[in-house]
Design a protein around this motif. Structure first.
Motif, PDB file in Angstrom:
ATOM      1  N   TYR A 137     -60.192  24.999  32.377  1.00  0.00           N
ATOM      2  CA  TYR A 137     -60.000  25.971  31.306  1.00  0.00           C
ATOM      3  C   TYR A 137     -59.366  27.224  31.901  1.00  0.00           C
ATOM      4  O   TYR A 137     -59.857  27.781  32.889  1.00  0.00           O
TER       5      TYR A 137
ATOM      6  N   SER B 243     -68.195  28.091  30.431  1.00  0.00           N
ATOM      7  CA  SER B 243     -67.335  27.477  31.445  1.00  0.00           C
ATOM      8  C   SER B 243     -67.566  28.169  32.786  1.00  0.00           C
ATOM      9  O   SER B 243     -67.302  29.361  32.923  1.00  0.00           O
TER      10      SER B 243
ATOM     11  N   MET C  84     -61.599  15.223  31.769  1.00  0.00           N
ATOM     12  CA  MET C  84     -61.258  15.209  30.356  1.00  0.00           C
ATOM     13  C   MET C  84     -60.144  14.198  30.104  1.00  0.00           C
ATOM     14  O   MET C  84     -59.488  13.733  31.045  1.00  0.00           O
TER      15      MET C  84
ATOM     16  N   LYS D 129     -63.655  13.821  19.816  1.00  0.00           N
ATOM     17  CA  LYS D 129     -64.152  15.191  19.944  1.00  0.00           C
ATOM     18  C   LYS D 129     -63.155  15.996  20.757  1.00  0.00           C
ATOM     19  O   LYS D 129     -62.864  15.669  21.911  1.00  0.00           O
TER      20      LYS D 129
ATOM     21  N   ALA E 234     -61.961  19.145  22.815  1.00  0.00           N
ATOM     22  CA  ALA E 234     -62.519  20.253  23.597  1.00  0.00           C
ATOM     23  C   ALA E 234     -61.709  21.519  23.367  1.00  0.00           C
ATOM     24  O   ALA E 234     -62.267  22.601  23.167  1.00  0.00           O
ATOM     25  N   THR E 235     -60.387  21.401  23.378  1.00  0.00           N
ATOM     26  CA  THR E 235     -59.538  22.566  23.156  1.00  0.00           C
ATOM     27  C   THR E 235     -58.122  22.101  22.859  1.00  0.00           C
ATOM     28  O   THR E 235     -57.751  20.945  23.139  1.00  0.00           O
TER      29      THR E 235
ATOM     30  N   SER F 235     -62.740  15.489  24.722  1.00  0.00           N
ATOM     31  CA  SER F 235     -63.962  15.451  25.536  1.00  0.00           C
ATOM     32  C   SER F 235     -64.865  14.272  25.189  1.00  0.00           C
ATOM     33  O   SER F 235     -65.845  14.015  25.891  1.00  0.00           O
TER      34      SER F 235
END
Length: 357
Positions: A44, A215, A282, A315, A317-318, A327
């Motif tokens: 991230y 994070s 990921m 799902k 994550a970003t 994720s």
């Protein structure tokens, strides 16, 4: 052969080639691009804008109430420890000091008188002229007068301190960042009059969303750069995280204390902070792979046995430019459609370009 006749022939050949044995139309297959699901290291990246602030900031206030008669330092002024920056009218405190001084003189006189009487009765007791009771009374009166003298001295010290408190002095070297007094204003004791940013270490202050705090950073050092000139940089470590969330913005205040502060990173200067999280596994797919099912993120997954597709919820994550970070929801090795999904429907037969299936 005429052009129209040739076109008609091609049309017929196309129709015949699309026939199954028995005369039924062949099932249409759609070419797509796909790739197998694989776990990759992902970090991230966090980049936020904040400002430079003093590591230690103090609110200065009078310790006595009174009407302001003058102030000598404005916002932006650099002051030194012990410097007088404002005063309140000291008339009341001066009167209290004079009254305490008079009380002290009276207490001293009482002690002198009680001492003289005690010595006289002590001599008379030795000659048997007075009783022991009379002597004890003189001794008690002397002790009482001495106690009153001690109280008078303490009261004088208190009033003298109060007189000194009519002058507001700085407690450290620094820069005045706020002034809340005007001449003629009545200030209450402990009411903030000035705010002082003390000299010394500086902080970069950011307001970030709570989810980002989950994070874990790859390194405790955070890079800070000046917005007006990104070449001016510094490094720091997180020194404070507010225990509460700002209800109006949903953010948390984070302070990063700089190891060294470049001269151009002055108080209030806007800066950016950049940090990366520790790598986590990921699934990274191009944004073209993402679709939706019942309003939730999903991707087209190819059943490699019969080469048909189905939507599978995932799902996210970003989201990033040009790609989406998954994720959960997919298994390693599954084949995901990355391009050409707009023409698909559940159960649709596909052909993977490049021979992948």
């Amino acid at each position: 052969m005429h052009i129209k006749t040739f076109s008609l022939l091609l049309l017929c050949l196309s129709f015949v080639s699309c026939q199954r044995e028995g005369g039924e139309p062949a099932e249409l297959t759609i070419p797509v691009r796909a790739e197998p699901v694989a776990l990759q290291d992902f970090r991230y990246s966090i980049k936020l804008t904040g400002e430079i602030a003093a590591h230690i900031e103090s609110n200065l206030s009078f310790r006595v109430s009174g009407k302001v008669t003058e102030w000598t330092a404005d916002v932006g002024a650099h002051v030194t420890a012990g410097q007088v920056i404002a005063r309140v009218d000291p008339q009341q405190q001066k009167a209290d000091v004079e009254a305490a001084q008079a009380a002290l003189v009276a207490a001293q006189a009482d002690v002198e008188q009680a001492t003289s009487e005690f010595e006289r009765r002590k001599t008379l007791l030795a000659s048997g002229s007075i009783s022991k009771e009379s002597y004890d009374q003189a001794a008690t009166a002397l002790d009482t007068s001495k106690g009153s003298l001690d109280n008078a001295k303490a009261q004088l010290g208190t009033t003298q301190d109060a007189l000194g408190y009519t002058e507001l002095k700085t407690d450290a070297d620094g820069i005045i960042t706020a002034r809340n007094v005007e001449v003629g204003q009545v200030m209450q004791a402990a009411q903030t009059a000035f705010t002082l940013a003390q000299d010394g270490p500086r902080d970069a202050v950011f307001y970030i969303y709570e989810t980002l705090l989950q994070s874990k950073p790859d390194t405790p050092r955070v890079e800070i750069a000046l917005v007006s000139d990104p070449s001016v940089t510094a490094f720091g470590k997180v020194s404070e995280i507010s225990p509460t969330i700002d209800t109006s913005t949903g953010t948390v205040r984070v302070k990063i204390t700089l190891e060294e502060t470049p001269p151009r990173m002055t108080l209030g200067a806007p800066v950016t902070g950049f940090a990366q999280s520790a790598p986590t596994k990921m699934i990274i797919l191009p944004w073209t792979a993402l679709f939706a099912i019942d309003g939730k993120p999903a991707v087209w997954v190819i059943d490699q046995k019969d080469e048909t597709v189905s939507l599978k919820p995932v799902k996210v994550a970003t989201y990033e430019t040009g790609r989406v970070i998954i994720s959960g929801g997919l298994d390693v090795g599954e084949m995901v459609v990355t391009d050409g999904g707009k023409m698909l429907r559940p159960g649709q037969k596909v052909t993977v370009e490049g021979g992948q299936s």
